[in-house]
Enzyme design. Structure first.
Site, mmCIF file in Angstrom:
data_model
loop_
_atom_site.group_PDB
_atom_site.id
_atom_site.type_symbol
_atom_site.label_atom_id
_atom_site.label_comp_id
_atom_site.label_asym_id
_atom_site.label_seq_id
_atom_site.Cartn_x
_atom_site.Cartn_y
_atom_site.Cartn_z
ATOM 1 N N ILE A 223 0.869 -1.174 0.000
ATOM 2 C CA ILE A 223 0.000 0.000 0.000
ATOM 3 C C ILE A 223 0.908 1.227 0.000
ATOM 4 C CG2 ILE A 223 -1.994 -1.088 1.095
ATOM 5 C CD1 ILE A 223 -1.143 0.038 3.749
ATOM 6 N N ASP A 224 0.382 2.356 -0.443
ATOM 7 C CA ASP A 224 1.191 3.563 -0.593
ATOM 8 C C ASP A 224 1.688 4.093 0.753
ATOM 9 O OD1 ASP A 224 0.660 3.435 -3.305
ATOM 10 O OD2 ASP A 224 -1.106 4.726 -3.145
ATOM 11 N N LYS A 225 2.705 4.917 0.680
ATOM 12 C CA LYS A 225 3.316 5.514 1.878
ATOM 13 C C LYS A 225 2.278 6.193 2.761
ATOM 14 C CE LYS A 225 6.455 9.252 3.249
ATOM 15 N NZ LYS A 225 7.416 10.283 2.796
ATOM 16 N N THR A 227 -0.944 5.813 2.737
ATOM 17 C CA THR A 227 -2.136 4.996 2.994
ATOM 18 C C THR A 227 -1.849 4.161 4.234
ATOM 19 O OG1 THR A 227 -2.740 4.882 0.650
ATOM 20 C CG2 THR A 227 -3.647 3.187 2.101
ATOM 21 N N ARG A 325 -7.106 5.605 -5.866
ATOM 22 C CA ARG A 325 -6.867 7.034 -6.054
ATOM 23 C C ARG A 325 -7.119 7.454 -7.502
ATOM 24 N NH1 ARG A 325 -0.952 7.525 -3.838
ATOM 25 N NH2 ARG A 325 -1.274 9.756 -4.264
#
Length: 375
Positions: A223-225, A227, A325
């Site tokens: 998962i993104d930084k 998130t 997103r």
């Protein structure tokens, strides 16, 4: 006489042992050379010749060091240093891309390379058009066959670090962690340490799956930084493969919650089915596009209306980079605080997106398990 016989016997045994060791070493090298030829089957003739010469030099190294202590591990290490794989990617320029510079074109593809990295590869002869080397300002023609050969990345020295991480569940096969907002999952350029992987190496004392190499040990999905939320980590290779297969087959439950902007959504429940690829204009961004893209499906449900904002639950059918997103922005409702696909908000660090729930079949017990987290 007996001493002479003993010495002669010892010498014979020594020669025999030496022959066995030598034979094993050359069998190892022969296998390395065979594997090298197999791995390089898709590459061009010049590259195969270079790699063959590298293996030949390995043979000479072993002969040169014949009478020195040379363990099998050392030979294997030498073979790995001499033998490197290269990845070849092919693209066909379309009519719409006619006149575009080749460095700009390639940096917009899903290669993971910056424009400067592409330019360096072009200078080094790693990019060809129709089998011929070109300059970085070469302009494409409709139907041009572009080939790029990407060398293996230099792997970082990832070290364990004592970083607090919330463990939701753990056993001998896997663990589920609740990643905080702002933490990068694995080391990369600009983030060499302080990542979830550094923390996991410390917590698990190195007992993580090796499927994704030293940079991403144990990481089954990311998962993104900015998130927050749940991630599953594999401790064994068998567990990793079992879990990855579920993700591929879309039987792995992944639910997110996010605050969206743009007012009320047209439908309280819906599905966004739109392919995602890298943006032609900004390689750091993804977008909905038909060119060099991958199938992407996101299901959503509005949980609560909050004036100009909506609390929305998402369920991923596929797992593309920045999928929620990108799809949210595509339907006109970017995630609140998303400074890439929406607008940055003062006092908010990145998007308000949380990986709330994951569910999977356990690789050992074969029982379904599900975990939920608050944000």
């Amino acid at each position: 006489v007996s001493s002479a016989v003993a010495i002669k016997s010892s010498f014979v045994i020594f020669v025999f042992d030496l022959y066995i060791v030598t034979n094993e070493l050359f069998l190892f090298v022969k296998k390395a050379k065979t594997d090298n030829e197999q791995n390089s089957a898709d590459n061009d003739t010049d590259i195969r010749k270079v790699e063959d010469r590298e293996i030949d030099r390995l043979e000479l190294d072993i002969v040169h060091n014949f009478f020195y202590p040379y363990s099998v591990d050392k030979v294997a290490d030498t073979a790995c240093k001499h033998h490197s794989q290269r990845h070849k990617l092919d693209f066909i320029a379309t009519a719409e891309e006619t006149g575009e510079r080749i460095d700009r074109f390639l940096s917009a593809q899903d290669t993971g390379l910056t424009r400067s990295a592409v330019q360096k590869l072009i200078e080094d002869g790693g990019v060809t058009v129709g089998g011929k080397k070109v300059s970085k300002n070469y302009k494409l023609h409709n139907g041009d066959s572009v080939e790029i050969i990407i060398p293996d990345p230099v792997e970082l020295d990832v070290k364990p670090q004592d970083i607090p991480v919330e463990i939701v569940y753990e056993d001998s096969e896997l663990l589920v962690v609740n990643k905080p907002k702002g933490m990068v999952v694995h080391p990369a350029a600009g983030n060499p340490d302080g990542t979830l992987v550094n923390a996991l190496l410390y917590l698990c004392q190195g007992r993580l799956s090796s499927i994704n190499g030293v940079i991403r040990p144990g990481i089954v999905h990311r998962i993104d930084k900015n998130t927050s939320g749940l991630l599953i980590v594999a401790k064994t290779d068998s567990a990793h493969n079992f879990l990855a297969a579920q993700i591929k087959e879309h039987s792995f439950t992944r639910e997110y919650e996010a605050v969206l902007t743009g007012g009320r959504l047209k439908a309280p429940i819906g599905t966004v089915d739109a392919p995602i690829g890298r943006s032609k204009y900004d390689r750091k961004k993804m977008c909905v596009t038909e060119q060099n893209s991958k199938h992407a499906v996101t299901h959503y449900e509005v949980l609560e209306e909050l004036g100009q904002y909506s609390l929305v639950k998402f369920r991923l059918e596929t797992g593309r980079t920045h999928q929620i997103r990108v799809h949210s922005a595509y339907i006109g409702h970017p995630v609140y605080g998303d400074d890439v696909y929406g607008k940055a908000v003062k006092g908010i660090e990145g998007q308000c997106l949380h990986a709330k729930k994951i569910g999977f079949i356990h690789p050992a017990t074969k029982e379904y398990m599900e975990f939920d987290s608050e944000y």
